[in-house]
Design a protein around this motif. Structure first.
Motif, short mmCIF file in Angstrom:
data_model
loop_
_atom_site.label_atom_id
_atom_site.label_comp_id
_atom_site.label_asym_id
_atom_site.label_seq_id
_atom_site.Cartn_x
_atom_site.Cartn_y
_atom_site.Cartn_z
N GLY B 7 0.81 -0.99 -0.09
CA GLY B 7 -0.04 0.33 0.00
C GLY B 7 1.02 1.20 0.09
O GLY B 7 2.03 1.06 0.42
N GLU B 8 0.00 2.34 -0.44
CA GLU B 8 1.02 3.66 -0.76
C GLU B 8 1.48 3.91 0.84
O GLU B 8 2.52 4.54 0.68
CB GLU B 8 -0.09 4.67 -1.03
N ALA B 9 0.60 3.85 1.96
CA ALA B 9 1.27 4.50 3.08
C ALA B 9 2.86 3.64 3.45
O ALA B 9 3.50 4.75 4.13
CB ALA B 9 0.56 3.75 4.25
N PHE B 10 3.05 2.61 3.17
CA PHE B 10 4.50 2.08 3.34
C PHE B 10 5.56 2.98 2.77
O PHE B 10 6.51 3.41 3.25
CB PHE B 10 4.44 0.77 2.98
N TRP B 11 5.11 2.93 1.31
CA TRP B 11 6.12 3.81 0.51
C TRP B 11 6.27 5.20 0.88
O TRP B 11 7.44 5.79 0.83
CB TRP B 11 5.77 3.58 -1.07
N GLN B 12 5.27 5.75 1.32
CA GLN B 12 5.35 7.29 2.00
C GLN B 12 6.03 7.32 3.09
O GLN B 12 6.82 8.13 3.20
CB GLN B 12 3.79 7.73 2.06
N ARG B 13 5.88 6.62 3.94
CA ARG B 13 6.63 6.20 5.12
C ARG B 13 8.24 6.45 5.00
O ARG B 13 9.05 7.14 5.35
CB ARG B 13 6.10 5.39 6.28
N ASP B 184 6.11 -7.33 -8.59
CA ASP B 184 6.73 -6.73 -9.36
C ASP B 184 8.20 -6.43 -8.92
O ASP B 184 8.20 -5.90 -7.86
CB ASP B 184 6.02 -5.59 -10.24
N GLY B 185 9.08 -6.52 -9.85
CA GLY B 185 10.61 -6.12 -9.68
C GLY B 185 10.92 -4.62 -9.09
O GLY B 185 11.69 -4.37 -8.62
N HIS B 186 9.93 -3.80 -9.47
CA HIS B 186 10.22 -2.40 -9.33
C HIS B 186 10.22 -2.23 -7.98
O HIS B 186 10.77 -1.27 -7.46
CB HIS B 186 9.14 -1.53 -10.22
N GLU B 187 9.28 -2.93 -7.12
CA GLU B 187 9.35 -2.53 -5.62
C GLU B 187 10.77 -2.83 -5.11
O GLU B 187 11.33 -2.46 -4.13
CB GLU B 187 8.18 -3.51 -4.94
N PHE B 188 11.45 -4.03 -5.66
CA PHE B 188 12.51 -4.37 -4.90
C PHE B 188 13.76 -3.36 -5.55
O PHE B 188 14.57 -3.31 -4.33
CB PHE B 188 13.20 -5.81 -5.64
#
Ligand code: SF4
Ligand code: SF4
Lengths: 418, 366
Positions: B7-13, B184-188
């Motif tokens: 979720g977006e919250a994680f990436w935002q943090r 998806d690899g973009h997260e890695f």
């Protein structure tokens, strides 16, 4: 005569003639019989030597290698392995006017126009089989990164060995022993590839030749200080062929010894063709090799290039009893490698020595090495009060050459000089 | 289509944590993935990977020649900007000519109290390893002296293990992607970015959260399976591929998987410099290494194991190492379609055209 030949072979199928050994034999006969005339006996000697070396390569009887511009050729002269220099060949192709043939060949295979055209020309030349396929590709990593990348790529495409001399930027004992160790390694790889056995005395001989050449080059550079020195930048650029392929050979030493004598004679006889210039200039990097009139235009306007950074003898004495260390030392001491301050110091030194009024940098498109830090060079020279002109261009690819623009820039520069 | 597991919250943090960290003092910026971050950390400084400002024309352009890649010009731009004044120092590697010129420009136009250029060999031979180990030793000495600390080999080992632990964790997420892929690899790649910015302990916390969610995520992704490789690239490119329907299975990037390959144990009696030298040189090479082309002969077989449908190769305009590598890639790969993208270090200007080309490619291999 040379112009006539150039005119004749500047045709569609002309590059093909490059592959015929007989062309080189014919050329040699023409030089010997004075059908081809040169301003110096030394030039004739050099041309003859060049033709002989190229003939060996196209004869395909002996194994030969490609070397990049700064690879230590002493090793190859010691082993007696003929050398083909694709960068010199590109300059020659440009001077004969058939570089476009090779460039287009490379570009038709997706090789774009953002890298160095010396290399693009070589790629096109090899793909179209005009350049000979060697037994090995030899490159050193100092100064020119493009050569390393191109050689190793071609070696993989054609399944030939690639021998790299990895030269660190720091000049210290660790670097010296790292480079020396690699030189040994390269010698044994070359033995394996060519079946030629290495003899220590031959290496010593090659290094002694290189040392002799170094001294005589220094002498020539001193002679060029003389107000009546007849040696022009145009002639000096012609001799660069030797600097890139001949170091370590007896032939290079002989050519430069002859040249030094001739220069001395001419100066003694005060046999000068030209009156002293209004402005003396230092040239940085190489000039364009295709037909152009930049140097002539400068001369016309009263300015003369009196020295070129490429002819600076940057390395110290070489000791034939410690041949590989000497070669390694030479590699590491190149002023244009490592921190940019090294190059700047040499530019300043040469500018003072030759008492120049200004400095011209010919910025060859795609040469990251020479152009990367231009701003720093400009700022440093400005601080010294040394006028600096950057001419953007290409040494091999003439498709964007606009003589009018270049002349306007030169005019502006000379106006500023006074 | 876009699917994130946390979720977006994680990436935002995560982004906020990175921003906060960027305000910290004692940061040493590094630019090339061969930089021994362990040594910087062992001297009590924060190694911090610096990525260039995106764009195509910069104020910095007057300081670096316009035929150098956009990455170094974008980096210089950021360093010259006011906000980066707090950077304590910079450590560069002579990875390529562009990097070396960048170093000279930094020294001249934006001097820091500490700046260093590491002399990285191009080989992985024993003499090259010894040379590199010696270079690392000198670097450690110089940095300790500058810092006025006595940074011991013990302190260095500590950092080596700390960083290695995080590398191992990240490597773990790349495992088992031969068949079905749930993430998806973009997260890695984004996680690897965080690893290169945040202090190891902070990163661990984020990773822990991510890993928890990751374990419980089961939904498989569908779409053409992509292998992404090439030079430094604008961060949003990997995400763009995913957004257009591709599934990034594997990457071979120095902003991705390639930086993680440091998982070996030291040999008996090995000192930390020799260990680091061995680790850095034996990892899958960047295009500037002499042995970069070697892997290409094996690459296709490996990609087939991962059922890769297409290769996307990106290189920055004016980057010679990756340009030549791309030519070789095209020459060597016979059965898997390759899309070659030449670009700028910019997500905005490049994206319109990139988008069209990537879409067409994905369509073709679908
Ligand atoms: S011009 Fe520059 S890039 Fe080209 S061969 Fe010479 S040094 Fe290399
Ligand atoms: S993108 Fe290429 S040219 Fe630019 S810094 Fe990286 S390797 Fe060097």
């Amino acid at each position: 005569m040379l112009e006539l030949i150039k005119k004749y072979i500047n045709r569609e199928k002309a590059p093909e003639m490059l592959r015929w050994p007989v062309i080189y034999t014919l050329g040699q006969a023409m030089v010997r019989s004075n059908l081809l005339r040169f301003p110096y006996r030394a030039t004739a000697l050099m041309v003859e030597y060049g033709l002989e070396e190229t003939k060996k390569v196209y004869n395909r009887r002996l194994p030969f290698v490609w070397t990049s511009a700064f690879f230590p050729t002493e090793l190859l002269h010691a082993l007696g392995i003929p050398i083909f220099s694709p960068e010199v060949a590109a300059a020659l192709a440009a001077s004969f006017g058939f570089q476009e043939h090779f460039l287009k060949e490379a570009e038709s295979r997706w090789w774009g126009r953002d890298n160095c055209s010396f290399h693009r020309c070589a790629i096109g030349g090899l793909f179209s089989r005009y350049y000979p396929l060697p037994s090995a590709f030899c490159a050193s990593s100092h100064l020119c990164e493009g050569a390393v990348l191109m050689f190793s790529s071609l070696a993989r495409v054609y399944n030939r060995p690639f021998l790299l001399l990895d030269v660190p930027v720091e000049q210290d004992d660790d670097s010296l022993s790292y480079v020396t160790g690699q030189l040994w390694q390269i010698i044994s790889s070359l033995e394996e590839i060519t079946g030629i056995s290495f003899q220590h005395e031959k290496l010593q001989e090659a290094v002694a030749n290189a040392e002799g050449t170094r001294r005589v080059l220094q002498k020539i550079n001193e002679l060029r200080l003389h107000p009546y020195s007849p040696f022009t930048a145009k002639e000096a650029f012609n001799f660069l062929y030797l600097n890139f392929t001949g170091l370590g050979s007896r032939a290079m030493l002989r050519v430069y010894e002859t040249l030094a004598k001739e220069l001395e004679e001419r100066i003694r006889e005060n046999n000068t063709f030209k009156k002293p210039p209004r402005f003396k200039l230092l040239w940085l990097h190489l000039p364009p090799f295709y037909r152009n009139n930049i140097l002539e235009y400068l001369e016309e306007k009263g300015a003369r290039v009196v020295f070129e950074e490429f002819n600076h003898v940057y390395w110290g004495a070489m000791d034939a009893s410690r041949p590989l260390e000497s070669i390694a030392g030479r590699m590491l001491s190149h002023f244009s490698y490592g921190h940019i301050s090294r190059r700047i110091e040499i530019i300043k030194e040469l500018a003072a020595k030759y008492d120049v009024d200004g400095v011209i940098h010919f910025s060859h498109w795609g040469c990251r090495q020479s152009c990367g830090s231009l701003r720093i060079i400009r700022d440093s020279l400005q601080k010294e009060g040394l006028p600096f002109l950057v001419l953007d261009g290409d040494c091999v690819d003439n498709r964007n050459y606009a003589p009018g623009q270049v002349q306007t820039r030169i005019d502006g520069f000379l106006e500023m000089l006074g | 289509m876009e699917q994130t597991i946390c979720g977006e919250a994680f990436w935002q943090r995560l982004e906020e944590a990175e921003k906060e960290f960027q305000q910290k003092k004692d940061r040493i910026a590094w630019f090339c993935s061969y930089t021994p971050v362990e040594i910087i950390a062992s001297c009590g400084l924060h190694p911090y990977r610096f990525s260039g400002k995106e764009g195509t024309s910069f104020y910095a352009d007057s300081f670096l020649h316009s035929s150098l890649c956009f990455f170094v010009r974008g980096c210089l731009e950021r360093v010259l900007k006011e906000e980066e004044k707090s950077l304590e120092g910079v450590v560069l590697v002579n990875s390529c000519l562009a990097m070396s010129h960048f170093y000279y420009a930094l020294q001249k136009y934006s001097p820091r109290s500490f700046s260093y250029l590491l002399d990285l060999p191009r080989n992985d031979s024993q003499p090259a390893r010894e040379f590199w180990a010696q270079g690392l030793r000198k670097f450690h000495r110089a940095l300790s002296e500058y810092r006025g600390v006595e940074s011991t080999e013990g302190a260095l080992w500590e950092q080596i293990y700390l960083y290695r632990e995080n590398r191992r964790r990240l490597q773990g997420v790349y495992l088992g992607r031969e068949d079905k892929v749930a993430v998806d690899g973009h997260e890695f790649i984004r996680l690897v970015e965080a690893f290169t910015i945040l202090p190891p302990a902070d990163f661990q916390e984020f990773f822990h959260t991510y890993y928890h969610d990751f374990l419980h995520k089961k939904k498989d992704l569908t779409g053409p399976r992509i292998f992404l490789t090439g030079s430094a690239m604008p961060a949003p490119l990997a995400k763009l591929i995913h957004g257009l329907g591709g599934v990034l299975v594997l990457d071979d990037l120095c902003i991705g998987r390639r930086i993680l390959q440091f998982t070996a144990e030291p040999e008996a009696g090995e000192d930390p410099y020799s260990f680091l030298a061995r680790q850095y040189l034996k990892r899958e090479p960047c295009a500037r290494m002499n042995f970069a082309g070697e892997n290409l002969d094996k690459l296709e077989a490996m990609l087939k194991k991962y059922h890769i449908d297409g290769i996307i190769f990106f290189y920055l305009k004016f980057c010679d190492p990756w340009y030549y590598y791309g030519q070789l890639l095209k020459e060597k790969i016979k059965d898997i379609p390759v899309l070659i993208l030449e670009g700028e270090y910019s997500s905005e200007t490049g994206t319109g055209q990139m988008r069209t080309r990537i879409s067409a490619f994905l369509e073709m291999i679908r």
